[in-house]
Enzyme design. Structure first.
Site, PDB file in Angstrom:
ATOM      1  N   LYS A   1       9.238   2.526   8.151  1.00 27.93           N
ATOM      2  CA  LYS A   1       8.113   1.607   7.870  1.00 27.93           C
ATOM      3  C   LYS A   1       8.462   0.657   6.731  1.00 27.93           C
ATOM      4  O   LYS A   1       8.253  -0.547   6.833  1.00 27.93           O
ATOM      5  CB  LYS A   1       6.873   2.429   7.496  1.00 27.93           C
ATOM      6  CG  LYS A   1       5.750   1.612   6.906  1.00 27.93           C
ATOM      7  CD  LYS A   1       4.565   2.469   6.533  1.00 27.93           C
ATOM      8  CE  LYS A   1       4.605   3.074   5.151  1.00 27.93           C
ATOM      9  NZ  LYS A   1       4.340   2.156   4.026  1.00 27.93           N
ATOM     10  N   ASN A   2       9.009   1.207   5.654  1.00 28.33           N
ATOM     11  CA  ASN A   2       9.248   0.384   4.465  1.00 28.33           C
ATOM     12  C   ASN A   2      10.437  -0.559   4.622  1.00 28.33           C
ATOM     13  O   ASN A   2      10.663  -1.412   3.767  1.00 28.33           O
ATOM     14  CB  ASN A   2       9.436   1.266   3.225  1.00 28.33           C
ATOM     15  CG  ASN A   2       8.116   1.826   2.736  1.00 28.33           C
ATOM     16  OD1 ASN A   2       7.060   1.476   3.252  1.00 28.33           O
ATOM     17  ND2 ASN A   2       8.183   2.707   1.739  1.00 28.33           N
TER      18      ASN A   2
ATOM     19  N   ARG B   1      -0.837  -2.958   0.772  1.00 27.69           N
ATOM     20  CA  ARG B   1      -0.268  -3.673  -0.366  1.00 27.69           C
ATOM     21  C   ARG B   1       1.015  -4.414  -0.023  1.00 27.69           C
ATOM     22  O   ARG B   1       1.343  -5.417  -0.651  1.00 27.69           O
ATOM     23  CB  ARG B   1       0.027  -2.687  -1.494  1.00 27.69           C
ATOM     24  CG  ARG B   1      -1.204  -2.111  -2.146  1.00 27.69           C
ATOM     25  CD  ARG B   1      -0.766  -1.301  -3.323  1.00 27.69           C
ATOM     26  NE  ARG B   1       0.262  -1.995  -4.065  1.00 27.69           N
ATOM     27  CZ  ARG B   1       0.024  -2.878  -5.025  1.00 27.69           C
ATOM     28  NH1 ARG B   1      -1.183  -3.143  -5.397  1.00 27.69           N
ATOM     29  NH2 ARG B   1       1.039  -3.473  -5.630  1.00 27.69           N
TER      30      ARG B   1
ATOM     31  N   CYS C   1      -4.898   0.817  -6.087  1.00 29.24           N
ATOM     32  CA  CYS C   1      -4.928   1.697  -4.929  1.00 29.24           C
ATOM     33  C   CYS C   1      -4.966   3.117  -5.451  1.00 29.24           C
ATOM     34  O   CYS C   1      -4.877   3.337  -6.663  1.00 29.24           O
ATOM     35  CB  CYS C   1      -3.746   1.454  -3.997  1.00 29.24           C
ATOM     36  SG  CYS C   1      -2.215   2.090  -4.602  1.00 29.24           S
TER      37      CYS C   1
ATOM     38  N   ARG D   1      -0.717  -0.509  -9.797  1.00 24.87           N
ATOM     39  CA  ARG D   1       0.268  -1.254  -9.010  1.00 24.87           C
ATOM     40  C   ARG D   1       0.158  -2.778  -9.146  1.00 24.87           C
ATOM     41  O   ARG D   1      -0.209  -3.487  -8.208  1.00 24.87           O
ATOM     42  CB  ARG D   1       0.198  -0.839  -7.541  1.00 24.87           C
ATOM     43  CG  ARG D   1       0.519   0.612  -7.377  1.00 24.87           C
ATOM     44  CD  ARG D   1       0.535   1.050  -5.947  1.00 24.87           C
ATOM     45  NE  ARG D   1       1.772   0.721  -5.270  1.00 24.87           N
ATOM     46  CZ  ARG D   1       2.074   1.149  -4.049  1.00 24.87           C
ATOM     47  NH1 ARG D   1       1.235   1.910  -3.395  1.00 24.87           N
ATOM     48  NH2 ARG D   1       3.220   0.833  -3.485  1.00 24.87           N
ATOM     49  N   PRO D   2       0.504  -3.302 -10.327  1.00 28.99           N
ATOM     50  CA  PRO D   2       0.454  -4.759 -10.515  1.00 28.99           C
ATOM     51  C   PRO D   2       1.549  -5.478  -9.713  1.00 28.99           C
ATOM     52  O   PRO D   2       2.444  -4.836  -9.155  1.00 28.99           O
ATOM     53  CB  PRO D   2       0.711  -4.906 -12.013  1.00 28.99           C
ATOM     54  CG  PRO D   2       1.397  -3.668 -12.441  1.00 28.99           C
ATOM     55  CD  PRO D   2       0.970  -2.575 -11.494  1.00 28.99           C
ATOM     56  N   VAL D   3       1.467  -6.817  -9.660  1.00 32.89           N
ATOM     57  CA  VAL D   3       2.497  -7.608  -8.967  1.00 32.89           C
ATOM     58  C   VAL D   3       3.130  -8.622  -9.917  1.00 32.89           C
ATOM     59  O   VAL D   3       3.683  -9.625  -9.501  1.00 32.89           O
ATOM     60  CB  VAL D   3       1.941  -8.324  -7.707  1.00 32.89           C
ATOM     61  CG1 VAL D   3       1.623  -7.326  -6.615  1.00 32.89           C
ATOM     62  CG2 VAL D   3       0.727  -9.180  -8.038  1.00 32.89           C
ATOM     63  N   ASP D   4       3.045  -8.334 -11.229  1.00 31.99           N
ATOM     64  CA  ASP D   4       3.545  -9.286 -12.225  1.00 31.99           C
ATOM     65  C   ASP D   4       5.044  -9.592 -12.054  1.00 31.99           C
ATOM     66  O   ASP D   4       5.489 -10.709 -12.319  1.00 31.99           O
ATOM     67  CB  ASP D   4       3.256  -8.762 -13.647  1.00 31.99           C
ATOM     68  CG  ASP D   4       3.798  -7.356 -13.879  1.00 31.99           C
ATOM     69  OD1 ASP D   4       3.567  -6.497 -13.011  1.00 31.99           O
ATOM     70  OD2 ASP D   4       4.458  -7.127 -14.902  1.00 31.99           O
TER      71      ASP D   4
ATOM     72  N   ASP E   1       7.913   8.914  -2.882  1.00 28.46           N
ATOM     73  CA  ASP E   1       7.248   9.091  -1.591  1.00 28.46           C
ATOM     74  C   ASP E   1       7.502  10.474  -0.986  1.00 28.46           C
ATOM     75  O   ASP E   1       6.953  10.794   0.072  1.00 28.46           O
ATOM     76  CB  ASP E   1       7.692   7.997  -0.603  1.00 28.46           C
ATOM     77  CG  ASP E   1       7.054   6.651  -0.937  1.00 28.46           C
ATOM     78  OD1 ASP E   1       6.169   6.596  -1.807  1.00 28.46           O
ATOM     79  OD2 ASP E   1       7.457   5.644  -0.313  1.00 28.46           O
TER      80      ASP E   1
ATOM     81  N   ARG F   1      -0.941   5.438   8.939  1.00 26.71           N
ATOM     82  CA  ARG F   1      -0.291   4.282   8.334  1.00 26.71           C
ATOM     83  C   ARG F   1       1.216   4.477   8.297  1.00 26.71           C
ATOM     84  O   ARG F   1       1.967   3.499   8.316  1.00 26.71           O
ATOM     85  CB  ARG F   1      -0.792   4.063   6.904  1.00 26.71           C
ATOM     86  CG  ARG F   1      -2.221   3.562   6.820  1.00 26.71           C
ATOM     87  CD  ARG F   1      -2.535   3.139   5.401  1.00 26.71           C
ATOM     88  NE  ARG F   1      -1.402   2.449   4.825  1.00 26.71           N
ATOM     89  CZ  ARG F   1      -0.984   2.573   3.566  1.00 26.71           C
ATOM     90  NH1 ARG F   1      -1.638   3.331   2.728  1.00 26.71           N
ATOM     91  NH2 ARG F   1       0.063   1.919   3.137  1.00 26.71           N
TER      92      ARG F   1
HETATM   93  C1  UD1 Z   1       7.577   0.559  -2.591  1.00 25.68           C
HETATM   94  C2  UD1 Z   1       7.271   1.348  -1.362  1.00 25.68           C
HETATM   95  C3  UD1 Z   1       6.431   2.566  -1.690  1.00 25.68           C
HETATM   96  C4  UD1 Z   1       7.120   3.385  -2.777  1.00 25.68           C
HETATM   97  C5  UD1 Z   1       7.488   2.520  -3.969  1.00 25.68           C
HETATM   98  C6  UD1 Z   1       8.329   3.250  -5.012  1.00 25.68           C
HETATM   99  C7  UD1 Z   1       7.249  -0.374   0.350  1.00 25.68           C
HETATM  100  C8  UD1 Z   1       6.453  -1.166   1.318  1.00 25.68           C
HETATM  101  N1  UD1 Z   1       6.558   0.477  -0.417  1.00 25.68           N
HETATM  102  O1  UD1 Z   1       6.327   0.114  -3.120  1.00 25.68           O
HETATM  103  O2  UD1 Z   1       6.264   3.354  -0.505  1.00 25.68           O
HETATM  104  O3  UD1 Z   1       6.252   4.412  -3.206  1.00 25.68           O
HETATM  105  O4  UD1 Z   1       8.257   1.384  -3.534  1.00 25.68           O
HETATM  106  O5  UD1 Z   1       9.480   3.755  -4.432  1.00 25.68           O
HETATM  107  O6  UD1 Z   1       8.453  -0.468   0.310  1.00 25.68           O
HETATM  108  N2  UD1 Z   1       5.356  -2.471 -10.858  1.00 25.68           N
HETATM  109  C9  UD1 Z   1       4.903  -3.301 -11.854  1.00 25.68           C
HETATM  110  N3  UD1 Z   1       4.836  -4.644 -11.578  1.00 25.68           N
HETATM  111  C10 UD1 Z   1       5.186  -5.169 -10.376  1.00 25.68           C
HETATM  112  C11 UD1 Z   1       5.658  -4.304  -9.371  1.00 25.68           C
HETATM  113  C12 UD1 Z   1       5.733  -2.965  -9.643  1.00 25.68           C
HETATM  114  O7  UD1 Z   1       4.572  -2.853 -12.944  1.00 25.68           O
HETATM  115  O8  UD1 Z   1       5.088  -6.389 -10.205  1.00 25.68           O
HETATM  116  C13 UD1 Z   1       5.458  -1.017 -11.115  1.00 25.68           C
HETATM  117  C14 UD1 Z   1       4.581  -0.190 -10.167  1.00 25.68           C
HETATM  118  O9  UD1 Z   1       3.250  -0.087 -10.650  1.00 25.68           O
HETATM  119  C15 UD1 Z   1       5.302   1.132 -10.175  1.00 25.68           C
HETATM  120  C16 UD1 Z   1       6.778   0.708 -10.267  1.00 25.68           C
HETATM  121  O10 UD1 Z   1       6.772  -0.614 -10.795  1.00 25.68           O
HETATM  122  O11 UD1 Z   1       4.970   1.859 -11.323  1.00 25.68           O
HETATM  123  C17 UD1 Z   1       7.525   0.714  -8.955  1.00 25.68           C
HETATM  124  O12 UD1 Z   1       6.768   0.046  -7.973  1.00 25.68           O
HETATM  125  P1  UD1 Z   1       7.444  -0.744  -6.775  1.00 25.68           P
HETATM  126  O13 UD1 Z   1       8.866  -0.354  -6.615  1.00 25.68           O
HETATM  127  O14 UD1 Z   1       7.137  -2.193  -6.924  1.00 25.68           O
HETATM  128  O15 UD1 Z   1       6.611  -0.207  -5.526  1.00 25.68           O
HETATM  129  P2  UD1 Z   1       6.305  -1.030  -4.230  1.00 25.68           P
HETATM  130  O16 UD1 Z   1       7.401  -1.987  -3.997  1.00 25.68           O
HETATM  131  O17 UD1 Z   1       4.886  -1.527  -4.267  1.00 25.68           O
END
Ligand code: UD1
Length: 423
Positions: free
Chosen positions: A23-24, A95, A119, A124-127, A309, A401
């Site tokens: 999936k990922n 997300r 969530c 889970r920010p996107v910064d 995961d 999912r």
């Molecule tokens: C992806 C996976 C998810 C998995 C996660 C960690 C997909 C679709 N999903 O999620 O199944 O659990 O990797 O292996 O591939 N963070 C920030 N700012 C950001 C982005 C992330 O602070 O802009 C933090 C997150 O809150 C978290 C950490 O970084 O603490 C890692 O998150 P991230 O690797 O981004 O997870 P996803 O890509 O959302």
């Protein structure tokens, strides 16, 4: 209609399970189709709710999609992009929708994507995604819950240091950089196999990418990308989940269409616990445990460390270990929601901050429990397969999912599991 899963535990799993495509990996690969007006064909795409949500989102941009769900092949053609709006009602469901941001800005010079919001497992920010796009020259504002990104003269390659390792952040920026002018370096990049799979597909489409799988990825921008066909890699989380389902029931399973390489970290953990996974020609053999598995300490980390995961599933396994296990979650701040549910089934677990102390018990007992997120739901399935008596798991839409035909796969190996629709 809401549904529950009912499981009668206690039967050792025996047989073969075919592992689905990841999936990922499939989700970012689908969004890569936005980077070109030529067709992108993906095979080994799992039939999952998240894949359908992403297809719905792409359709809304004007991407034409043809699929053969039996053969699990999809062709995406983003000949023209009619809309660059990713609305709240779809992004909120999944997300990973944020993965459309980089490709849309790179191809169209603009995008309006709903902020994903929090969530169950954390804020889970996107910064990191936004900072990287700003570094590439996009102007970004947040208005009324939406990310509005503009780069009317196109993106320009640069060096981007990511403050934290982010999987989808790396994928979003790698895709955006493919069509940027000049060279982009992504420093502190995620090294997950799904990032490598995406890079391999993009390279097949004509992108110039080096270093995927290391912490620095270098991308030379190109003017356009081409038609390509790509096979999605096996799902390593599904692989690890069924390996642990086998062990927790005292059974033995052959997992096909996957590889031991993908779950090295789990394989190391299981080795310490007393189980030796074996590579086969087409997958993995999970032998029956000869005695109760040993409790061991585990810490989640970015790849190649132990995957967050798989944390909930390994906790179900450790709940019935010999001795105790300390499981520390370093990726998400709120990923222990399965703990109270496991305790309702007789597990002895106490949480101290980011660590859970799991004292092994002899048996788990069936109980009504509730799934809170995708991996927590499958952890309860594992616990229920091992427990004495009947367990009903509610809110199993989480399961759909990320796990394809989970009941069929387990039933074929001897589990007593059924879905019951409730009103
Ligand atoms: C992806 C996976 C998810 C998995 C996660 C960690 C997909 C679709 N999903 O999620 O199944 O659990 O990797 O292996 O591939 N963070 C920030 N700012 C950001 C982005 C992330 O602070 O802009 C933090 C997150 O809150 C978290 C950490 O970084 O603490 C890692 O998150 P991230 O690797 O981004 O997870 P996803 O890509 O959302």
């Amino acid at each position: 209609m809401p549904s529950k899963v009912r499981i009668i535990g206690g039967t050792p799993l025996q047989g073969k399970i075919r592992i689905s495509g990841a999936k990922n990996a499939a989700l970012p690969l689908m969004t890569a189709s936005l980077l070109t007006d030529k067709p992108l064909t993906l095979s080994n795409v799992p039939n999952l709710a998240d894949i359908n949500s992403m297809a719905e989102l792409l359709t809304q941009f004007g991407v034409s999609i043809s699929s053969d769900k039996v053969e699990q092949v999809y062709t995406f053609k983003a000949e023209t992009i009619q809309s660059t709006l990713a609305p709240y009602d779809i992004v909120n469901k999944m997300r990973a929708s944020i993965l459309v941001l980089g490709p849309l800005v790179a191809r169209c010079g603009q995008a309006k994507v709903s902020l994903p919001g929090g969530c169950a497992i954390g804020t889970r920010p996107v910064d990191i995604h936004l900072k990287g796009l700003r570094d590439l020259g996009a102007e970004i504002e947040i208005s009324e819950g939406y990310i509005i990104a503009r780069a009317p003269s196109g993106l320009v390659g640069t060096s981007i240091t990511m403050p934290l390792i982010s999987v989808t952040g790396t994928e979003n920026l790698m895709m955006a950089a493919c069509l940027a002018k000049g060279e982009t370096r992504l420093i502190n990049a995620a090294r997950e196999p799904e990032v490598i799979d995406l890079a391999n597909c993009l390279i097949g489409m004509g992108a110039q990418i080096q270093g995927a799988g290391t912490d620095t990825i270098t991308i030379q921008g190109v003017d356009s990308l081409n038609e390509h066909t790509h096979q999605v890699i096996p799902d390593r989380i599904e692989t690890g989940t069924y390996a642990m389902a086998s062990i927790i029931t005292g059974g033995s399973l052959e997992l096909t269409h996957t590889s031991l390489e993908l779950i090295q970290s789990l394989s190391g953990v299981l080795h310490q616990a007393g189980i030796e996974l074996q590579a086969t020609e087409n997958g993995i053999f999970v032998p029956a445990p000869s005695e109760t598995i040993q409790g061991i300490d585990i810490m989640t980390e970015p790849f190649p460390g132990f995957a967050t995961d798989l944390q909930a599933q390994v906790m179900a396994l450790m709940a019935v270990c010999n001795g105790a296990s300390m499981i520390t979650e370093t990726i998400f701040e709120n990923r222990f929601m399965h703990v109270p549910e496991l305790c309702r089934m007789g597990a002895n677990i106490t949480v101290h901050g980011a660590s859970a102390l799991v004292r092994g018990v002899k048996n788990l007992n069936g109980a009504p429990v509730m799934a809170t997120d995708l991996r927590a739901s499958v952890c309860l399935v594992l616990a229920a397969l091992a427990a004495r008596g009947e367990t009903t798991i509610s809110r199993v839409y989480h399961l759909d999912r990320g796990y394809e035909r989970v009941e069929d796969k387990l039933r074929n190996c001897g589990a007593t599991i059924e879905r019951i629709d409730t009103i």
